[in-house]
Scaffold this motif. Sequence first.
Motif, PDB file in Angstrom:
ATOM      1  N   ALA A   1       0.711  -1.222  -0.026  1.00 43.29           N
ATOM      2  CA  ALA A   1      -0.074  -0.038  -0.031  1.00 43.29           C
ATOM      3  C   ALA A   1       0.911   1.187   0.168  1.00 43.29           C
ATOM      4  CB  ALA A   1      -0.935   0.140   1.250  1.00 43.29           C
ATOM      5  N   SER A   2       0.605   2.132  -0.703  1.00 38.78           N
ATOM      6  CA  SER A   2       1.439   3.355  -0.803  1.00 38.78           C
ATOM      7  C   SER A   2       0.699   4.647  -1.268  1.00 38.78           C
ATOM      8  CB  SER A   2       2.477   3.341  -1.833  1.00 38.78           C
ATOM      9  OG  SER A   2       2.314   2.904  -3.006  1.00 38.78           O
ATOM     10  N   LEU A   3       0.861   5.793  -0.967  1.00 37.36           N
ATOM     11  CA  LEU A   3       0.378   7.089  -1.430  1.00 37.36           C
ATOM     12  C   LEU A   3       1.722   7.717  -2.187  1.00 37.36           C
ATOM     13  CD1 LEU A   3      -1.254   8.349   1.854  1.00 37.36           C
ATOM     14  CD2 LEU A   3      -2.396   7.267  -0.201  1.00 37.36           C
ATOM     15  N   VAL A   4       1.377   8.314  -3.237  1.00 36.81           N
ATOM     16  CA  VAL A   4       2.156   9.201  -4.095  1.00 36.81           C
ATOM     17  C   VAL A   4       1.919  10.618  -3.773  1.00 36.81           C
ATOM     18  CG1 VAL A   4       3.344   9.844  -6.198  1.00 36.81           C
ATOM     19  CG2 VAL A   4       2.774   7.506  -5.922  1.00 36.81           C
ATOM     20  N   VAL A   5       2.579  11.471  -3.110  1.00 35.77           N
ATOM     21  CA  VAL A   5       2.449  12.982  -2.641  1.00 35.77           C
ATOM     22  C   VAL A   5       3.359  13.723  -3.635  1.00 35.77           C
ATOM     23  CG1 VAL A   5       2.489  14.515  -0.872  1.00 35.77           C
ATOM     24  CG2 VAL A   5       1.825  12.029  -0.288  1.00 35.77           C
ATOM     25  N   GLU A   6       2.673  14.993  -4.066  1.00 29.88           N
ATOM     26  CA  GLU A   6       3.633  15.640  -5.074  1.00 29.88           C
ATOM     27  C   GLU A   6       4.015  16.892  -4.020  1.00 29.88           C
ATOM     28  OE1 GLU A   6       3.790  17.699  -9.296  1.00 29.88           O
ATOM     29  OE2 GLU A   6       1.803  16.836  -8.679  1.00 29.88           O
ATOM     30  N   THR A   7       5.045  17.167  -3.700  1.00 34.06           N
ATOM     31  CA  THR A   7       5.409  18.303  -2.727  1.00 34.06           C
ATOM     32  C   THR A   7       5.893  19.428  -3.694  1.00 34.06           C
ATOM     33  OG1 THR A   7       7.708  17.639  -2.819  1.00 34.06           O
ATOM     34  CG2 THR A   7       6.345  16.707  -1.210  1.00 34.06           C
ATOM     35  N   GLU A   8       6.231  20.469  -3.123  1.00 38.65           N
ATOM     36  CA  GLU A   8       6.740  21.698  -4.061  1.00 38.65           C
ATOM     37  C   GLU A   8       8.174  21.325  -4.892  1.00 38.65           C
ATOM     38  OE1 GLU A   8       7.380  24.905  -1.474  1.00 38.65           O
ATOM     39  OE2 GLU A   8       5.237  25.116  -1.041  1.00 38.65           O
ATOM     40  N   GLU A   9       9.021  20.148  -4.292  1.00 41.18           N
ATOM     41  CA  GLU A   9      10.164  19.927  -4.928  1.00 41.18           C
ATOM     42  C   GLU A   9      10.002  18.694  -5.764  1.00 41.18           C
ATOM     43  OE1 GLU A   9      10.004  20.118  -1.506  1.00 41.18           O
ATOM     44  OE2 GLU A   9      10.521  22.433  -1.340  1.00 41.18           O
ATOM     45  N   GLU A  10       9.278  17.836  -5.356  1.00 40.91           N
ATOM     46  CA  GLU A  10       9.175  16.394  -6.086  1.00 40.91           C
ATOM     47  C   GLU A  10       8.158  15.742  -5.710  1.00 40.91           C
ATOM     48  OE1 GLU A  10      12.706  14.053  -4.620  1.00 40.91           O
ATOM     49  OE2 GLU A  10      12.255  14.703  -2.616  1.00 40.91           O
ATOM     50  N   ARG A  11       8.242  14.222  -6.275  1.00 42.93           N
ATOM     51  CA  ARG A  11       6.999  13.232  -6.000  1.00 42.93           C
ATOM     52  C   ARG A  11       7.552  12.448  -5.025  1.00 42.93           C
ATOM     53  NH1 ARG A  11       2.704  11.666 -10.740  1.00 42.93           N
ATOM     54  NH2 ARG A  11       1.756  13.814 -11.087  1.00 42.93           N
ATOM     55  N   VAL A  12       6.918  12.075  -3.990  1.00 39.54           N
ATOM     56  CA  VAL A  12       7.541  10.904  -3.010  1.00 39.54           C
ATOM     57  C   VAL A  12       6.569   9.867  -2.964  1.00 39.54           C
ATOM     58  CG1 VAL A  12       9.064  12.405  -2.052  1.00 39.54           C
ATOM     59  CG2 VAL A  12       6.703  12.263  -1.103  1.00 39.54           C
ATOM     60  N   THR A  13       6.898   8.802  -2.902  1.00 40.23           N
ATOM     61  CA  THR A  13       6.136   7.412  -2.581  1.00 40.23           C
ATOM     62  C   THR A  13       6.310   7.219  -1.109  1.00 40.23           C
ATOM     63  OG1 THR A  13       6.699   6.624  -4.627  1.00 40.23           O
ATOM     64  CG2 THR A  13       5.587   5.169  -3.051  1.00 40.23           C
ATOM     65  N   VAL A  14       5.045   7.095  -0.355  1.00 44.76           N
ATOM     66  CA  VAL A  14       5.050   6.915   1.079  1.00 44.76           C
ATOM     67  C   VAL A  14       4.409   5.479   1.404  1.00 44.76           C
ATOM     68  CG1 VAL A  14       3.885   7.730   3.148  1.00 44.76           C
ATOM     69  CG2 VAL A  14       4.537   9.383   1.433  1.00 44.76           C
ATOM     70  N   GLY A  15       5.038   4.672   2.197  1.00 47.93           N
ATOM     71  CA  GLY A  15       4.392   3.389   2.412  1.00 47.93           C
ATOM     72  C   GLY A  15       4.187   3.516   3.950  1.00 47.93           C
ATOM     73  N   GLY A  16       3.543   2.245   4.450  1.00 44.82           N
ATOM     74  CA  GLY A  16       3.432   2.161   6.093  1.00 44.82           C
ATOM     75  C   GLY A  16       4.817   1.858   6.853  1.00 44.82           C
ATOM     76  N   GLN A  17       4.334   1.311   7.904  1.00 48.01           N
ATOM     77  CA  GLN A  17       5.504   1.079   8.810  1.00 48.01           C
ATOM     78  C   GLN A  17       6.277  -0.068   8.275  1.00 48.01           C
ATOM     79  OE1 GLN A  17       4.958   1.088  13.206  1.00 48.01           O
ATOM     80  NE2 GLN A  17       2.984   2.402  12.806  1.00 48.01           N
ATOM     81  N   VAL A  18       7.530  -0.174   8.543  1.00 51.52           N
ATOM     82  CA  VAL A  18       8.451  -0.999   8.080  1.00 51.52           C
ATOM     83  C   VAL A  18       8.557  -1.029   6.503  1.00 51.52           C
ATOM     84  CG1 VAL A  18       8.635  -2.458   9.891  1.00 51.52           C
ATOM     85  CG2 VAL A  18       7.125  -3.051   8.215  1.00 51.52           C
ATOM     86  N   ALA A  19       7.919   0.140   5.897  1.00 53.60           N
ATOM     87  CA  ALA A  19       8.257   0.072   4.276  1.00 53.60           C
ATOM     88  C   ALA A  19       9.609   0.081   3.607  1.00 53.60           C
ATOM     89  CB  ALA A  19       7.682   1.527   3.763  1.00 53.60           C
ATOM     90  N   ALA A  20       9.888  -0.337   2.826  1.00 56.19           N
ATOM     91  CA  ALA A  20      11.175  -0.759   2.057  1.00 56.19           C
ATOM     92  C   ALA A  20      11.053  -0.361   0.736  1.00 56.19           C
ATOM     93  CB  ALA A  20      11.756  -2.283   2.190  1.00 56.19           C
ATOM     94  N   LEU A  21      10.178  -0.664  -0.018  1.00 52.80           N
ATOM     95  CA  LEU A  21       9.999  -0.260  -1.389  1.00 52.80           C
ATOM     96  C   LEU A  21       9.707   1.126  -1.861  1.00 52.80           C
ATOM     97  CD1 LEU A  21       7.677  -3.487  -2.667  1.00 52.80           C
ATOM     98  CD2 LEU A  21      10.387  -3.235  -2.776  1.00 52.80           C
ATOM     99  N   GLU A  22       9.153   1.926  -0.648  1.00 52.78           N
ATOM    100  CA  GLU A  22       8.789   3.360  -1.008  1.00 52.78           C
ATOM    101  C   GLU A  22      10.040   4.154  -0.511  1.00 52.78           C
ATOM    102  OE1 GLU A  22       5.300   0.729  -0.886  1.00 52.78           O
ATOM    103  OE2 GLU A  22       6.938   1.096   0.689  1.00 52.78           O
ATOM    104  N   ASP A  23       9.796   5.554  -0.848  1.00 52.06           N
ATOM    105  CA  ASP A  23      10.624   6.515  -0.220  1.00 52.06           C
ATOM    106  C   ASP A  23      10.543   6.804   1.146  1.00 52.06           C
ATOM    107  OD1 ASP A  23      11.543   7.027  -2.946  1.00 52.06           O
ATOM    108  OD2 ASP A  23       9.858   8.289  -3.331  1.00 52.06           O
TER     109      ASP A  23
END
Length: 352
Positions: free
Chosen positions: A312-334
């Motif tokens: 499960a992940s969210l992609v968030v577009e900040t002012e600088e870049e897009r980052v991928t957010v995962g849950g606890q102990v995430a490894a594949l996301e940023d």
Amino acid sequence: MAGDDLLDSLEAVSERFNFGEYEAKAYLTILEHGQVTASEISDYTDIPQPRVYDTVRSLSDIGLVELQESRPMKVLALDPSEAFDDLQTSLDTLVDGLQEQYTQPARGTEAVSLVKSRPTILRYLSEVIDSANYELMLSLTPELLDRFESQLRRQHEDGVAIEILLSPAAEVPDPAEYDYDALASTVKKRRGVTTPVIAVADGRYSIYATRESLKGDTDRYGVIFDRSELGFLVSMFMNTVLWTTAETVRTDGDELTFPRRYGTIRRAISDVATLDGDFYATIEGRDVLTGEQLVVSGEVVEANISPSLEEASLVVETEEERVTVGGQVAALEDIESFEIRIGRDSPPEPAD
């Protein structure tokens, strides 16, 4: 209560509860019939005739029955409310005294504890429910739902997002007969009679207990994750195994109000994916490569979850870049998220 008085009270109560198997069987038989002879007690029970007299005299000594020294001797039942009245008073006094002596133990913030006592498991369940600040997930029996109804009602009124799974499904009250709206945002029911009892507060503080442990079976257990990072295992199991195999009883759906706080990413994704409109997020977490603590804010441009709910992940577009957010102990996301805040018009303010 002074130390010696407290000890005397404990000993006195202990003496009144010194019931053996024969005393218990004889007492229930006497209550059932009102008046019996020693021979009749032996006939009604498996108590050997030579032991009956000692047994009923023991009951008489502690004030639960009356003996009539006739031929044959008769044993009369006394009104239990009168027989136990002094014991109730002694217990009330004793509990007050014990409470004065009680020092609440300090618990470490990363403690994992194994408990087997039913009262202890129920106490921790109550504590986890009360500790939730914004998110609470529960797997309960209908009986436990009734037990904690007032606590859940207070938490729901205070704005805590509550999701409840009830089992076994056959015993779950119909929504037309039970005010689920006052207790939770979503309620589901599950068939399995072996479904464990679970409570997870804010994705961190949690308890997992077997059904058997709540029946007083000392061979079973409950596990407490006291704000431990291992607590995510409980919420993961709740989300991926139990929640997905349950049937919805009621949900507030489009009635969700924002901004909202989430301790588990799957709840955040579930809401974002099922509602229309734009969403913005503020995520507190850490970089999965460096471990650096950080806060990111921006528009949610993607919300992804695998069919099995394992990823499960969210992609968030900040002012600088897009980052991928995962849950606890995430490894594949940023970013590994600890807490997620979702808003409608702009990123919510981070926690103080």
